[in-house]
Design an enzyme around this catalytic site. Structure first.
Site, mmCIF file in Angstrom:
data_model
loop_
_atom_site.group_PDB
_atom_site.id
_atom_site.type_symbol
_atom_site.label_atom_id
_atom_site.label_comp_id
_atom_site.label_asym_id
_atom_site.label_seq_id
_atom_site.Cartn_x
_atom_site.Cartn_y
_atom_site.Cartn_z
ATOM 1 N N GLY A 173 14.324 2.194 -24.189
ATOM 2 C CA GLY A 173 15.561 2.763 -24.729
ATOM 3 C C GLY A 173 16.717 1.794 -24.606
ATOM 4 N N ASP A 219 6.839 2.300 -14.803
ATOM 5 C CA ASP A 219 5.742 2.949 -15.532
ATOM 6 C C ASP A 219 4.820 1.958 -16.226
ATOM 7 O OD1 ASP A 219 6.693 5.422 -14.801
ATOM 8 O OD2 ASP A 219 7.863 5.711 -16.625
ATOM 9 N N ARG A 632 21.090 -20.463 10.989
ATOM 10 C CA ARG A 632 19.765 -20.792 11.525
ATOM 11 C C ARG A 632 18.807 -21.050 10.370
ATOM 12 N NH1 ARG A 632 17.121 -17.096 16.080
ATOM 13 N NH2 ARG A 632 18.572 -18.318 17.332
ATOM 14 N N GLY A 641 -4.994 -24.551 2.794
ATOM 15 C CA GLY A 641 -5.780 -25.779 2.699
ATOM 16 C C GLY A 641 -4.954 -26.891 2.076
#
Length: 848
Positions: A173, A219, A632, A641
């Site tokens: 819409g 949805d 920080r 890997g």
């Protein structure tokens, strides 16, 4: 004290040529009426230099005198997780591309009302938005925009702010309204000129309006895209709730009817049914036959007879029968609880708006970010002739599609449902939707539909084996494969604990090779790890002759492998040994499953989505700690890997300041550049929240620089200006409960794998030996799901020394992480010298 206007510092003699600009700048800087800035800035090109941020390219580059393109971002319709990621990506990408970015607050209402609801955004304004749920710029229904007077006011407000491009994230819409707005734009400008609001000359730069749409909807109801922003987050909420409900249902031997959202689209109900192994689902697009009551009771009764203690029925809010009559949860509850029928203790759970809430999962963050970046590019590349487009995703590829084509196809679904043409409704959904529906029907009605059974001579004995490290979705894949086999009459056999268990424990009591127990397997949909066990041992290590003899001894007609790079290597070894061992001439297929996503032949491996969700959740909590202390930096070590997939996609999902990967490497120059950047960022910190930073480093990005060392370097070089810590989530990244995406894709791909093996049939040794498709890897490549011969993958697509594909589709995302994180340019590490040249350079024989 405000900074001086950099335009006149950089071009001091422009005061002579443009005295009016000086007067206006003076008025703007010193007048108490600075609230007029939202109007004066776009009309006269004034720039608020107090908004400079060290992370944005604006703060370090010379301002261009030419007018900047001004792009507005808006969220509309129902909110969905990931919308904030869209806004962040659009704002920062627009700034990176040299544009001004505006946010329109409260959707179309803000566009009509204007004023403070249309705000210019700076780089730091969207800091931390990735981890926020809903939409921080708001959304609201706007009846005024339905009228021309409202759209005229919206056009006026856009021109007042100098905006000539609009990016809208919303449902069909909202996007329909946007396309109509664009179509009316020329006449709206003519009306504004006729009313004396603007002169023709003032309106000339705004004659063309660019609009790009992104679909934010839980949805997943827009045709033309596999996923809408927010749908997988909502699905995660549903699956989490159902997983919890299953525990109490099993405890009390109850039935639960779970209602989920979806008035015209059953995607959430369907995928939740697939992911959780529900007993029955109701969706609008595919009503059951007229005898749905008898069908449901028959399936539930069958499940109860084989020993299931729980019953889960999932119903979409828009569920209908074939006559168009609404099916309600109460109707289903009464049927299950009927004392003259099943007589089950039944409860109803309506999840409601819980499905919309919470932060976005990793996939929605990635989708929102990549589509937001693509939307900005689409806006800048558009011409007056370009149709309004919507940014979509097909399998693994971000694409642009005509907006109204997608909207019209979406509306056709609702109309087809209304006139009870359910075949057309299913056809208008994407291919995955109908495929998943068939998968659900296959897995929920195991051994119920006798018509699916093959003739005796076509039934096969298929071995299931997991190889490599555990990954989310392995159990769901096994469950789906076993369900398909049983429905077709095949005999699925479990090989426990990989090739090591096969070779050394097959004769134990109980042996490592034994038939599956469907009652046990049926509960595996939501279980993490590997219920049949897995390890990294290859058949060559177990003894190829032993493995070949065992395959002949147990009369396997096919082998279905699930696992990571070790599983791929195993299939490669088995294929190459066929000339020596004829019993290995059986069809084999591999379903990649590894958090590293490093299996060649596919862009997606089961478990990688679960891993990213765990990593993003971990980083969100760490970043909250970093933000609480304000200054920080946390350096997070990721698994993967020698593949940087997890680090890169994780960085995309958490808004990392830097990402270090094995493909790129790490150098002192890179670290020095990042230290300077962080020092600059924190030096300009004005006490805003969310000031903490994250750096992600793959575990094998460098042989020397690990997370702790980098954190130590940052702490040392900060000289007390900020702190740094390292964080190592380790095997937490393998996850506990698999993500809904891993579960759903596991079901879909596993069934495809068994169907592929099924095509060969039994006793086909000679055909298998010469047919390259007899050993394959199933994978998602771009916009397609394909089977690729292992021989081809071995020779053309595999980087064997680094145990990863030669090409990776996600490598380009690293640049997006850097851009949106505000990371400055840096020099790439030098490549290592190897072989004779390395020795000669060290000896000084040749120059380096």
């Amino acid at each position: 004290m405000p900074l001086p206007d950099t335009r006149f510092l950089l071009r001091p003699f422009s005061i002579v040529v443009y005295p009016i600009w000086t007067l206006l700048a003076f008025f703007y800087r010193h007048s108490p009426l600075r609230f007029l800035s939202s109007t004066l800035q776009p009309l006269f090109g004034l720039r608020n230099t107090t908004d400079i941020d060290p992370e944005t390219p604006e703060s370090t580059s010379t301002t261009n005198m030419s007018a900047k393109k001004k792009i507005a971002i808006m969220t509309s319709g129902g909110d969905s997780p990931g919308m904030n990621g869209v806004v962040r990506a659009c704002v920062r990408m627009a700034i990176h591309m040299g544009c001004d970015a505006y946010c329109i607050y409260e959707g179309y209402e803000g566009l009509v009302r204007g004023g403070d609801l249309i705000r210019k955004m700076n780089w730091y304004d969207v800091r931390g938005w990735l981890s926020e749920g809903g939409t921080l710029i708001g959304t609201a229904r706007c009846m005024a925009f339905f009228e021309r007077a409202g759209r005229l006011a919206a056009a006026k407000n856009m021109i007042l702010h100098g905006i000539d491009a609009l990016i809208i994230c919303g449902g069909d819409g909202s996007l329909t309204g946007a396309d109509r707005f664009r179509a009316e734009w020329p006449s709206l400008l003519d009306e504004l000129a006729a009313n004396g609001e603007f002169t023709t000359q003032e309106l000339q730069p705004f004659r063309h309006l660019n609009i790009v749409g992104l679909v934010g909807s839980i949805d997943n109801d827009l045709s033309g895209t596999d996923a809408t922003i927010g749908c997988y987050s909502a699905l995660a909420r549903i699956c989490y709730a159902v997983d919890l409900i299953e525990a109490t249902a099993s405890s009390h031997s109850r039935a639960f009817v779970v209602e989920v959202m979806g008035r015209h689209c059953g995607w959430l109900a369907l995928m939740a049914g697939v992911a959780t192994g529900a007993d029955f689902i109701f969706i609008p697009e595919k009503p059951r036959e007229d005898n749905w009551r008898e069908e449901m009771c028959s399936i539930v009764e069958h499940h109860r007879k084989i020993g299931k203690r729980k019953t889960i029925v999932i119903i979409a809010e828009g569920a209908l029968d074939r006559e168009g009559n609404k099916i309600t949860p109460a109707m289903v509850k009464d049927l299950l609880a009927d004392k003259d029928g099943l007589g089950l203790d039944t409860r109803i759970t309506t999840l409601g708006h819980v499905q919309r809430g919470g932060t976005a999962v990793a996939y929605d963050r990635m989708l929102a970010t990549l589509q937001g970046v693509e939307a900005v590019k689409a806006v800048l590349e558009a011409t007056p002739e370009t149709k309004t487009c919507v940014i979509a995703i097909t399998e693994n590829k971000i694409v642009r599609k005509p907006l109204m084509d997608a909207v019209q196809d979406t509306k056709k679904v609702a109309k087809a449902i209304e006139r009870q043409d359910f075949e057309e409704a299913m056809g208008l959904r994407d291919a995955e939707f109908s495929e998943q529906y068939k998968s659900f029907m296959m897995t929920t009605a195991v051994q119920v539909d006798k018509e699916l059974l093959l003739p005796e001579k076509e039934r096969m004995r298929i071995g299931f084996i997991n190889v490599g490290a555990p990954a989310g979705g392995m159990n769901a894949a096994v469950r789906a494969g076993v369900a398909y086999c049983l429905s077709r009459g095949h005999e699925p056999m479990a090989i426990y604990n990989g090739f090591a268990g096969f070779a050394r424990h097959h004769a134990d009591n109980p042996g490592a090779v034994r038939p599956f127990n469907w009652l046990e397997v049926d509960g595996w949909a939501s279980k993490g790890g590997s219920e049949i066990g897995t390890n990294r041992e290859l058949p060559g290590e177990s003894g190829m002759e032993t493995i070949a003899n065992l395959i002949e001894q147990y009369k396997f007609d096919a082998l279905f492998l699930i696992g990571g790079f070790e599983a791929f290597h195993a299939v490669s070894q088995l294929r190459k040994a066929r000339d020596q061992y004829p019993s290995l001439c059986i069809p084999m297929t591999l379903l990649p499953a590894t958090i590293s996503n490093n299996v060649p032949g596919t862009e997606y491996s089961l478990g990688s989505d679960t891993c990213l969700n765990e990593l993003v959740e971990y980083c969100d909590k760490i970043k909250q700690s970093a933000s609480a202390t304000r200054r920080r930096v946390f350096v997070i070590e990721t698994q993967g890997g020698r593949s940087g997939y997890v680090a890169t996609l994780g960085g995309l999902g958490v808004g990392a300041s830097a990402v270090y990967t094995p493909e790129e490497g790490v150098s002192l120059d890179m670290l020095a550049a990042d230290v300077r950047h962080l020092k600059n960022v924190f030096a300009h910190d004005q006490g805003q929240s969310r000031a903490g930073r994250l750096i992600l480093i793959n575990e094998k990005a460098s042989k020397v620089y690990n997370a702790k060392l980098i954190a130590d370097i940052l702490r040392e070089e900060s000289h007390g200006r900020f702190e740094s810590r390292e964080g190592i989530p380790g095997h937490m990244q393998q996850g506990g409960v698999p993500s809904p995406m891993d579960r759903c894709r596991a079901v879909r791909l596993a069934i495809r794998c068994i169907q592929h093996l099924e095509q060969f049939g039994r006793n086909v040794h000679n055909r298998v030996k010469v047919d390259p498709m007899s050993t394959t890897v199933i994978g998602i490549k771009g916009a397609s799901v394909v089977f690729t011969p292992v021989k081809q993958v071995e020779e053309e697509e595999t980087d064997w020394p680094n145990r990863r594909p030669k090409a990776a589709y996600w490598l380009g995302m690293k640049e997006i992480v850097d851009i949106l994180g505000g990371r400055p340019k840096y020099e790439l590490p030098e490549s290592d010298l190897t072989g004779i040249k390395a020795k000669d350079v060290k000896r000084g024989i040749v120059p380096p």
